[in-house]
Design an enzyme around this catalytic site. Structure first.
Site, mmCIF file in Angstrom:
data_model
loop_
_atom_site.group_PDB
_atom_site.id
_atom_site.type_symbol
_atom_site.label_atom_id
_atom_site.label_comp_id
_atom_site.label_asym_id
_atom_site.label_seq_id
_atom_site.Cartn_x
_atom_site.Cartn_y
_atom_site.Cartn_z
ATOM 1 N N ASP A 10 33.468 45.793 34.891
ATOM 2 C CA ASP A 10 34.780 45.375 34.379
ATOM 3 C C ASP A 10 35.754 45.310 35.559
ATOM 4 O O ASP A 10 35.512 45.910 36.615
ATOM 5 C CB ASP A 10 35.306 46.371 33.335
ATOM 6 C CG ASP A 10 36.646 45.922 32.746
ATOM 7 O OD1 ASP A 10 36.779 44.730 32.404
ATOM 8 O OD2 ASP A 10 37.566 46.747 32.646
ATOM 9 N N SER A 11 36.859 44.603 35.342
ATOM 10 C CA SER A 11 37.890 44.552 36.380
ATOM 11 C C SER A 11 38.523 45.925 36.597
ATOM 12 O O SER A 11 39.130 46.163 37.636
ATOM 13 C CB SER A 11 38.972 43.559 35.965
ATOM 14 O OG SER A 11 39.560 44.000 34.755
ATOM 15 N N CYS A 73 33.756 42.672 30.290
ATOM 16 C CA CYS A 73 35.108 42.174 30.551
ATOM 17 C C CYS A 73 35.160 40.756 29.994
ATOM 18 O O CYS A 73 34.342 39.911 30.375
ATOM 19 C CB CYS A 73 35.345 42.164 32.062
ATOM 20 S SG CYS A 73 36.879 41.385 32.579
ATOM 21 N N GLU A 158 46.480 50.102 31.636
ATOM 22 C CA GLU A 158 46.050 50.591 32.963
ATOM 23 C C GLU A 158 47.011 51.661 33.494
ATOM 24 O O GLU A 158 46.634 52.486 34.311
ATOM 25 C CB GLU A 158 45.968 49.432 33.974
ATOM 26 C CG GLU A 158 44.796 48.483 33.753
ATOM 27 C CD GLU A 158 43.496 48.917 34.448
ATOM 28 O OE1 GLU A 158 43.559 49.498 35.542
ATOM 29 O OE2 GLU A 158 42.412 48.675 33.878
ATOM 30 N N CYS A 192 39.580 41.680 24.571
ATOM 31 C CA CYS A 192 39.785 42.306 25.882
ATOM 32 C C CYS A 192 39.339 43.753 25.740
ATOM 33 O O CYS A 192 39.728 44.428 24.776
ATOM 34 C CB CYS A 192 41.266 42.239 26.265
ATOM 35 S SG CYS A 192 41.620 43.151 27.796
ATOM 36 N N HIS A 194 40.165 46.323 27.157
ATOM 37 C CA HIS A 194 41.221 47.343 27.244
ATOM 38 C C HIS A 194 41.890 47.595 25.894
ATOM 39 O O HIS A 194 42.521 48.629 25.703
ATOM 40 C CB HIS A 194 42.320 46.886 28.207
ATOM 41 C CG HIS A 194 41.975 46.992 29.650
ATOM 42 N ND1 HIS A 194 41.001 46.238 30.236
ATOM 43 C CD2 HIS A 194 42.500 47.778 30.632
ATOM 44 C CE1 HIS A 194 40.939 46.534 31.530
ATOM 45 N NE2 HIS A 194 41.827 47.467 31.784
#
Ligand code: DGL
Length: 276
Positions: A10-11, A73, A158, A192, A194
């Site tokens: 993932d990023s 991701c 994040e 997503c 996240h």
């Protein structure tokens, strides 16, 4: 025997929400997680950069012995997966696969939506790529999809602000826009990795009865099914039940934030990806 872990990329931290479900569903395998935290977020980056960064990560994970990699991701899956599968994998001398998260998500829609109207929230990159409508068109041409890019959501997560009043404001803003454009939406894809951390805010600002599609379990189910259907790949994955974590950013920061995403305590190693 050298470990051949399943690579999970993932990023940043979002893929930890997918990895957790892999480990619950398929605990026997070894896993190697890589977060490109130094270059996150990918969601607002160009097609070329997401392709380049994802390919660098995939090459790194292959170099670590992985033979199967999951792009956990949506942005990387939407923008880079096809390229990697078609351009890069055929040039390798060994048998290996890279899979994404879009297909398993879309496959679930048929049994979920009753109205045939589905909403997608995702990064700018995922929405602009048009990859979700393309996949949906292939499997369920009658489904109407309405998409909303939510560029603030990943930075909020994040930075550990997912329960804050700021998160509530931005979640409401985007969901209001989406449901105003299509009030018939009865199913919402969290496109997503996240976004599961924003689930409380999303529920709070959604109409009652909305089905919310969270990817972790679906992707784990799909991986399990894939491994059964592809014994030639399954036998390349080592089974020691271990999990290692790598990040391109500072280790302390990752370990602190990772506890927000994952229920296990995490030790991480910092690595540098070779530029293409
Ligand atoms: N977790 C990534 C996704 O699923 C996006 C995060 C980012 O913008 O880097 O799309």
């Amino acid at each position: 025997m050298n470990a051949k872990p399943i690579g999970v990329f993932d990023s940043g931290y979002g893929g930890l929400t997918i990895l957790e479900e892999f480990r619950r569903k398929l605990p026997q395998y070894d896993y190697l997680y890589l977060g490109d935290n130094a270059r996150t977020p990918y969601g607002s980056r160009s097609f070329e950069l997401v392709n380049q960064f994802t390919l660098e990560a995939v090459r790194y994970l292959f170099g670590q012995g992985c033979r199967l990699i999951i792009l956990a991701c949506n942005t990387a899956s939407a923008k880079a997966l096809r390229n990697i599968q078609q351009q890069y994998l055929p040039s390798l001398e060994y048998n290996c696969r890279v899979l994404g998260v879009l297909r398993p998500t879309v496959e679930a829609l048929g049994s979920l939506t009753k109205s045939g109207h589905v909403g997608l929230v995702g990064t700018q990159g995922t929405v602009q790529s048009g990859s979700y409508p393309i996949e949906i068109q292939k499997l369920f041409p009658d489904i109407h999809l309405e998409s909303e890019a939510c560029p603030m959501w990943v930075p909020l997560v994040e930075n550990g602000e997912h329960e804050s009043p700021g998160a509530s404001y931005f979640v409401k803003q985007h969901l209001d826009r989406l449901f105003q454009r299509d009030p018939l939406i009865d199913t919402l894809i969290l496109g997503c990795t996240h976004y599961p951390l924003l689930i409380n805010q999303i529920r709070k600002h959604s109409p009652p009865g909305l089905q919310i599609v969270v990817q972790g379990k679906l992707v784990a189910e799909s991986l399990s099914d894939y491994l059964q259907r592809h014994p030639e790949i399954e036998e390349l994955c080592s089974k020691g039940g271990s999990c290692r974590y790598l990040t391109t950013e500072a280790e302390e920061k990752f370990e602190e934030m990772a506890s927000v995403f994952s229920h296990t305590s995490i030790r991480v190693e910092q690595v540098h990806l070779n530029p293409l």
